[in-house]
Design a protein around this motif. Structure first.
Motif, short mmCIF file in Angstrom:
data_model
loop_
_atom_site.label_atom_id
_atom_site.label_comp_id
_atom_site.label_asym_id
_atom_site.label_seq_id
_atom_site.Cartn_x
_atom_site.Cartn_y
_atom_site.Cartn_z
N ALA A 1 -31.84 -11.98 -15.25
CA ALA A 1 -31.46 -11.21 -14.06
C ALA A 1 -32.23 -11.67 -12.83
CB ALA A 1 -31.69 -9.72 -14.30
N GLY A 2 -33.49 -12.09 -13.04
CA GLY A 2 -34.34 -12.45 -11.92
C GLY A 2 -33.88 -13.68 -11.17
N CYS A 3 -33.57 -14.76 -11.91
CA CYS A 3 -33.21 -15.97 -11.18
C CYS A 3 -32.17 -16.85 -11.85
CB CYS A 3 -34.46 -16.80 -10.87
SG CYS A 3 -35.27 -17.53 -12.29
N TYR A 4 -32.04 -16.83 -13.18
CA TYR A 4 -31.20 -17.84 -13.83
C TYR A 4 -29.70 -17.55 -13.69
CZ TYR A 4 -35.75 -19.12 -15.46
OH TYR A 4 -37.07 -19.47 -15.48
N ILE A 5 -29.30 -16.30 -13.86
CA ILE A 5 -27.89 -15.98 -13.64
C ILE A 5 -27.51 -16.14 -12.17
CG2 ILE A 5 -26.22 -14.09 -13.66
CD1 ILE A 5 -27.28 -13.29 -16.38
N ASN B 1 -26.03 -5.10 -12.02
CA ASN B 1 -27.22 -4.25 -11.90
C ASN B 1 -28.43 -5.08 -11.47
OD1 ASN B 1 -28.67 -1.78 -12.19
ND2 ASN B 1 -29.43 -2.45 -14.19
N ALA B 2 -28.18 -6.20 -10.82
CA ALA B 2 -29.26 -7.13 -10.47
C ALA B 2 -30.27 -6.49 -9.52
CB ALA B 2 -28.68 -8.39 -9.84
N PRO B 3 -31.57 -6.77 -9.73
CA PRO B 3 -32.61 -6.21 -8.85
C PRO B 3 -32.75 -7.03 -7.56
CG PRO B 3 -33.63 -7.52 -10.59
CD PRO B 3 -32.14 -7.53 -10.86
N GLU B 4 -31.69 -7.03 -6.77
CA GLU B 4 -31.66 -7.89 -5.58
C GLU B 4 -32.58 -7.40 -4.47
OE1 GLU B 4 -27.15 -9.73 -6.08
OE2 GLU B 4 -27.55 -8.29 -4.48
N ASP C 1 -34.45 -24.42 2.23
CA ASP C 1 -33.69 -23.74 3.27
C ASP C 1 -33.62 -22.24 2.99
OD1 ASP C 1 -31.78 -23.81 5.61
OD2 ASP C 1 -30.46 -22.97 4.08
N ASN C 2 -33.63 -21.87 1.71
CA ASN C 2 -33.62 -20.45 1.37
C ASN C 2 -34.29 -20.25 0.01
OD1 ASN C 2 -32.96 -17.63 1.29
ND2 ASN C 2 -31.25 -18.08 2.65
N VAL C 3 -34.89 -19.08 -0.15
CA VAL C 3 -35.56 -18.71 -1.41
C VAL C 3 -35.14 -17.28 -1.76
CG1 VAL C 3 -37.76 -18.61 -2.64
CG2 VAL C 3 -37.51 -20.15 -0.69
N PRO C 4 -33.91 -17.12 -2.30
CA PRO C 4 -33.39 -15.76 -2.56
C PRO C 4 -34.00 -15.14 -3.81
CG PRO C 4 -31.78 -17.41 -3.21
CD PRO C 4 -32.93 -18.17 -2.61
N ALA C 5 -35.21 -14.64 -3.68
CA ALA C 5 -35.93 -14.07 -4.82
C ALA C 5 -35.43 -12.67 -5.14
CB ALA C 5 -37.42 -14.02 -4.54
N ASN C 6 -35.37 -12.36 -6.43
CA ASN C 6 -35.04 -11.01 -6.89
C ASN C 6 -36.31 -10.26 -7.27
OD1 ASN C 6 -32.32 -11.11 -6.49
ND2 ASN C 6 -31.75 -11.28 -8.64
N GLU C 7 -36.18 -8.94 -7.35
CA GLU C 7 -37.28 -8.10 -7.82
C GLU C 7 -37.28 -8.09 -9.36
OE1 GLU C 7 -39.43 -6.23 -5.28
OE2 GLU C 7 -38.54 -8.06 -4.46
N PHE C 8 -37.93 -7.11 -9.98
CA PHE C 8 -38.06 -7.08 -11.43
C PHE C 8 -37.02 -6.16 -12.07
CE2 PHE C 8 -42.86 -8.10 -11.13
CZ PHE C 8 -42.57 -9.45 -11.03
N LEU C 9 -36.66 -6.46 -13.31
CA LEU C 9 -35.77 -5.62 -14.10
C LEU C 9 -36.60 -4.94 -15.17
CD1 LEU C 9 -32.69 -4.92 -14.48
CD2 LEU C 9 -32.74 -6.57 -16.36
N ASN C 10 -36.66 -3.61 -15.14
CA ASN C 10 -37.36 -2.85 -16.17
C ASN C 10 -36.42 -2.57 -17.33
OD1 ASN C 10 -39.66 -2.74 -14.49
ND2 ASN C 10 -38.89 -0.91 -13.47
N ILE C 11 -36.99 -2.15 -18.45
CA ILE C 11 -36.20 -1.86 -19.65
C ILE C 11 -36.41 -0.40 -20.04
CG2 ILE C 11 -35.72 -2.48 -22.05
CD1 ILE C 11 -35.26 -4.80 -20.20
#
Length: 719
Positions: free
Chosen positions: A26-30, A362-365, A316-326
């Protein structure tokens, strides 16, 4: 917006010290895969680069825990991680590893360029040192009490309980994790990169030139820059890593966060001889997909390194996501509180796209989000199955039933407002999805695709072609017109289905392939330029019978996953307790060769040092009793657990023990054991465990029972 000739996409290099979990996906690979597939559909020149980060402290710590060499560890987990990504459809153009020779050479050459330019500051500083193992201690090799929350197990870089960033000097009562010794300060020499010299440039480049970056990325960068940058050591004392390419640097390696991002460059070198086109040409767009914990490294440190080197493009861009809790808790590998990808694909075969859907929707964008198994079930059953899958299936079923299995003609003279509205929705969807994808709003883009299928369902329900078919009797003079209205409805629904395949492809690639098969069309139909068209399927073309795109997730499957999550965490807790009670041998690693050399006898076991002193009153609280194992059986769906019935003389106890990998159940009845009889009960896999059996490890890592004399009756207290 500047036009680029090619796009280079990188996804953060995961540490090869364990498997990947859904938080990684969810963080970066998808997101990285979605973006790469979207650009490929536009026929853009794009490369998606990935690989395993195989250096650094996490690798050596895992090696010590498993009793293996660091190389064994990275070989094991690199293969597992690579397979997990392939199973989940992450379409890397190359998935490399930083232990490859080309990377070692590339990173060493990069360092040497900066060194030859005179950019490094050579400093001699005092760092923590373990005198028992003759090892300089990285921050993660130091543990102590957190000064913020009082957690006694905080590390030298962070307290995982309260999340505070720390330095070893801040810890109360620091100790070495290698030997439990109190570390001392010792002088050592390292090479520092002067980040402060790039502060003014970074402020302009990020804060002025990249205001379009996501708020979480921009805000974290601004905070770092506002606080002022300091020189950062780019070398470490270790025997595992890329050796510093200088004559006076024995026992020193490149800092893992210096060498890891260079892995993107070395992987591109492996992929193509034209690698420099992607790294050294101004008409290349570089985009880093990462999690929020890597923002500083990819937005400040690595760009400063690239700027200092002088021959590379900048991100040019670094679209980082936040964390996914379980299930409301932070992911914790030490507590085994995670949903592991390699286990998911075994538990839900053929449901890889379903997981991709849930993690994207449900991505932590913008903030930390929570994954729950109930939400997983609801999203799949109520959205994928009931909306998207239902529309496609109804369209194909009715096309075969009412139109002879062929694409019917569109009778334009009979188009009504509902038909025209649907055509408009199809044509507008492409722009909506594209705008969201271009701005890295993947949740919004996926919503637009699902919403288009929802509109298709609504349209079909209003048109009711099955009702029209019933009205087509021989006596009805309107029968021909009714058939034409049916044709129009199903023609547009089929064209909508073709559009859905194009739009869903970046998100759910396996689903798109199934739809292509049903429509009997070639791969190029998925080209983005076809989105919005309503002539994708030719009139009179025969289509295949429908097949279900998704399956429903049953309640029993969800309950099984919840039990598995809890049991895994409880088993990890038991394992941690056993480790604390058992007498553990020291594990010899490359970094502990000095300890190894002290053992002159071949195969001599190096024992762990005696733990911190306790009082008699502390020991007196533990109630140790002799017992005999009466029965033993495997715990279902728990590879490491055995359920034991123990005779303590005064009563019989059920104890769940993590020893299944060392003993066959049928060999245990009659075995004498020592039990911690007053340990608080714990539930594992729904079984209440009342106590703990004492175990030790022999020189080969095999568990052995700690037991009293065979003649000792059951229930005797040990004191």
């Amino acid at each position: 917006m500047k036009e680029y000739k090619r796009t280079l996409i990188t996804a953060a290099l995961p540490y090869a010290n364990g498997p990947v979990h859904i938080g990684h996906l969810a963080g970066c690979y998808i997101p990285a895969d979605i973006y790469a597939r979207y650009l490929r559909a536009q026929k853009k020149d794009v490369k998606l680069i990935g690989g395993s980060d195989e250096h650094g402290v996490p690798i050596t710590i895992r090696a010590m825990k498993e009793g293996l060499s660091p190389q064994d560890i990275v070989d094991k987990y690199h293969a597992q991680i690579k397979e997990s990504f392939e199973q989940m459809g992450i379409s890397f153009d190359i998935y490399s590893r930083t232990s490859n020779p080309v990377h070692h050479q590339t990173a060493a050459d990069f360092f040497k360029v900066l060194y030859d330019k005179g950019l490094f500051e050579e400093r001699e500083t005092e760092q923590y040192y373990d005198e028992k193992t003759h090892t300089f201690l990285a921050d993660r090799y130091i543990t102590g009490t957190c000064p913020v929350c009082g957690n006694p197990g905080a590390f030298g870089d962070q307290c995982e309980k309260c999340g505070s960033s720390l330095s070893p000097e801040q810890l109360i009562n620091p100790r070495s994790t290698l030997s439990d010794a109190i570390p001392v300060k010792k002088k050592t020499k390292h090479w520092y990169f002067p980040l402060q010299n790039y502060e003014a440039w970074l402020k302009e480049w990020i804060l002025e030139d990249h205001k379009e970056w996501k708020a979480n990325v921009y805000g974290q960068c601004k905070s770092w820059l506002d606080n002022g940058l300091q020189p950062r050591a780019m070398t470490r004392d270790s025997n595992w890593g890329i050796k510093v390419p200088l004559p006076d640097a024995e026992g020193k390696v490149l800092y893992v966060w210096f060498d890891a991002p260079i892995g993107y460059i070395s992987a591109t070198k492996e992929l193509t001889d034209q690698w420099a086109d992607y790294w050294c040409q101004e008409d290349t767009r570089l985009v880093h997909f990462i999690g929020k914990d890597n923002i500083v490294f990819h937005c400040i440190i690595f760009p400063a390194m690239l700027k200092a080197h002088g021959n590379f493009v900048l991100p040019d861009n670094v679209p980082a996501n936040e964390f996914l809790n379980i299930e409301g808790q932070k992911v914790s590998t030490s507590r085994n509180w995670a949903v592991w990808v390699h286990e998911y694909v075994k538990d839900f075969p053929g449901c890889e796209d379903a997981l991709r859907y849930v993690l994207c929707s449900n991505a932590p964008e913008t903030k930390d989000n929570d994954f729950t198994w109930k939400d997983f079930q609801d999203r799949i059953n109520n959205e994928l199955v009931s909306i998207f899958g239902n529309f496609v299936n109804r369209t194909f079923v009715l096309m075969h039933k009412l139109c002879g299995g062929k694409v019917p003609k569109l009778h334009t003279e009979l188009l009504d407002e509902a038909d025209k509205t649907l055509i408009s929705d199809i044509q507008q969807a492409e722009a909506k999805v594209q705008t969201a994808l271009e701005n890295f709003r993947f949740r919004d883009a996926l919503f637009e695709v699902i919403d288009l299928s929802r509109k298709g369902n609504k349209y079909m329900q209003e048109k009711e072609p099955w009702i029209l078919a019933k009205q087509m009797t021989a006596e009805n003079p309107e029968a021909a017109v009714l058939q034409q209205r049916i044709d129009n409805c199903l023609h547009l629904c089929l064209q909508l289905t073709a559009n859905l395949a194009i739009l869903i492809n970046p998100f759910l690639p396996q689903t798109a392939q199934k739809m292509l098969h049903m429509m009997k069309v070639v791969e190029r139909m998925l080209d983005w330029e076809n989105a919005g068209k309503i002539n994708l399927l030719s009139v009179g073309y025969t289509l295949r019978a429908p097949e279900l795109l998704f399956r429903k997730i049953e309640d029993a499957e969800i309950e099984a996953q919840l039990q598995k999550l809890r049991a895994g965490s409880e088993a990890a807790a038991v394992s941690n307790q056993l480790s604390a009670v058992s007498s553990q041998p020291s594990v010899i690693s490359d970094q502990q060769s000095a300890v190894s050399n002290q053992s002159s006898a071949v195969g001599e076991q190096v024992q762990a040092p005696v733990k911190s002193e306790i009082t008699f009153d502390d020991f007196a609280k533990i109630d140790l009793r002799t017992g005999t194992i009466l029965t033993a059986e495997k715990v279902q769906k728990a590879d490491k657990l055995l359920k034991l019935e123990i005779d303590l003389g005064f009563e019989k106890r059920t104890i769940v023990s993590g020893i299944a990998l060392h003993f066959a159940p049928e060999t245990l009845p009659g075995k004498k054991v020592v039990v911690v009889a007053n340990l608080a009960p714990r539930k594992m896999r729904g079984i209440e465990s009342n106590g703990m059996i004492l175990m030790a490890e022999d020189a080969e890592g095999k568990l052995v029972f700690v037991a009293a004399d065979e003649k000792a009756p059951n229930g005797v207290a040990i004191s």
